[in-house]
Design an enzyme around this catalytic site. Sequence first.
Site, short mmCIF file in Angstrom:
data_model
loop_
_atom_site.label_atom_id
_atom_site.label_comp_id
_atom_site.label_asym_id
_atom_site.label_seq_id
_atom_site.Cartn_x
_atom_site.Cartn_y
_atom_site.Cartn_z
N ARG A 46 37.34 56.88 24.30
CA ARG A 46 37.07 55.46 24.59
C ARG A 46 38.11 54.60 23.87
O ARG A 46 38.60 53.61 24.38
CB ARG A 46 35.65 55.06 24.20
N TYR A 98 42.26 33.46 41.28
CA TYR A 98 41.68 34.67 41.86
C TYR A 98 40.14 34.54 41.87
O TYR A 98 39.55 34.13 40.85
CB TYR A 98 42.10 35.88 41.01
N ASP A 170 47.91 35.37 33.79
CA ASP A 170 47.61 36.48 34.71
C ASP A 170 48.86 36.68 35.55
O ASP A 170 49.19 35.85 36.40
CB ASP A 170 46.40 36.10 35.58
N LYS A 195 47.28 46.37 41.53
CA LYS A 195 48.14 45.76 42.53
C LYS A 195 49.57 46.31 42.41
O LYS A 195 49.77 47.48 42.61
CB LYS A 195 48.08 44.23 42.37
C1 PLP Z 1 42.91 41.71 41.75
C2 PLP Z 1 43.16 40.63 40.79
C3 PLP Z 1 42.43 40.54 39.60
C4 PLP Z 1 41.28 41.48 39.27
O1 PLP Z 1 41.72 42.78 39.08
P1 PLP Z 1 40.86 44.09 39.46
O2 PLP Z 1 41.79 45.20 39.13
O3 PLP Z 1 40.53 43.99 40.92
O4 PLP Z 1 39.64 44.06 38.61
C5 PLP Z 1 42.74 39.50 38.73
N1 PLP Z 1 43.71 38.61 39.01
C6 PLP Z 1 44.42 38.67 40.15
C7 PLP Z 1 45.49 37.66 40.40
C8 PLP Z 1 44.17 39.67 41.08
O5 PLP Z 1 44.89 39.72 42.21
#
Ligand code: PLP
Length: 380
Positions: A46, A98, A170, A195
């Site tokens: 963990r 998001y 982000d 992504k």
């Molecule tokens: C997909 C996404 C998230 C969340 O990520 P997950 O891996 O789906 O939990 C946060 N910010 C952006 C801009 C995203 O495209």
Amino acid sequence: MKFATKAIHAGQHPDPTTGAVMTPIYQTSTYWQQSPGEHKGYEYSRGTNPTRKALEECIAALENAKYGLAFSSGMAATDTVLRLLKPGDEVITGNDLYGGSYRIFTKVFEKFGIKFHFVDFTRPETIRSYLNDRTKLIWIETPTNPTMQIVDIEAVGLIAKEAGVLYVVDNTFASPYLQNPIDLGADIVMHSVTKYIAGHSDVVMGALVTNNEELYKQLFFYYNACGGTPGPQDSFLALRGIKTLHLRMKAHCENGRQIAQFLRNHPRIEKVYWPGFEDHPNHEVAKKQMRDFGGMISIALKDASLQDTFKVASSFKVFSLAESLGGVESLINHPATMTHGSIPKEIREKVGVVDNLIRISVGVEDIEDLLKDLEQALKL
Ligand SMILES: *Cc1c(COP(=O)(O)O)cnc(C)c1O
């Protein structure tokens, strides 16, 4: 080391026991100790795992940061940042966010007494009026999702620094290939590794990176204490994907450029959202902070009802209608009902997430096939 070399080598060393060039999947929850407390740096998975550690070091290196932490999803990474806050604290964040970030802010953390202000960050000075002595965090996304606005990372960083507020970017939409917010003043960079970083639509993972040792220690505490950490198999897949990040991003950007131009001249399109256009309202900022303009494009269909929009969204043959983005395959998304369905209609419509909006994640297929598919789907 330059980007491509880091993408392939950072954090990775031939395995000390066998010489394996690829980092093995250390499928173990626990580690042998010679005597209590005497071990090789690993106690329980963990907290730390060698496969995950290689990934964390690689992502940190790509973001020009010292420390990296990987999570079981982007949302687990976001959750960990928010745990640094306490009741009464305030957060200033974007109004074009998001959907999952909006949801965790309003549905999870508001109930613990944290206040969120959703503001337009495209004119950074406007955020000053929301700053007060309870402001603890500024959280931005750029390009924004799905309307591709660009926030000046450095300008917001200067305001955050002056106010002594933690500043998080982000960076999912751009990926570390296109921009590095740590270099522009961010304290923490968050990624949905799901992504572009992993890039093959086969894992859900997140990451945080920082250059600040004290901050890293605090984040590590919540990471281990709350346990949103990923397993070694997923870490391996992300590490494998990351090795071609630079190659994929080049192809995403090139295909994105051609598709944006094609859509802009199409009679069924009312508007194309893509920061590479010279008349995009934040084009100059995009040019200043990004190395290219990426493969994310949104389009508003002209005079299209929800039904018309659904019809177009459902008639692609190469593009897949699916949530998510950043994989090698091209995806079509209807933000209002899919990724942004958790945002109330009147709030999302204010920022342009209207019923006739379609978001495209341009993949790395042959451009001719992508253009042909768009052409047939947009036929009246
Ligand atoms: C997909 C996404 C998230 C969340 O990520 P997950 O891996 O789906 O939990 C946060 N910010 C952006 C801009 C995203 O495209």
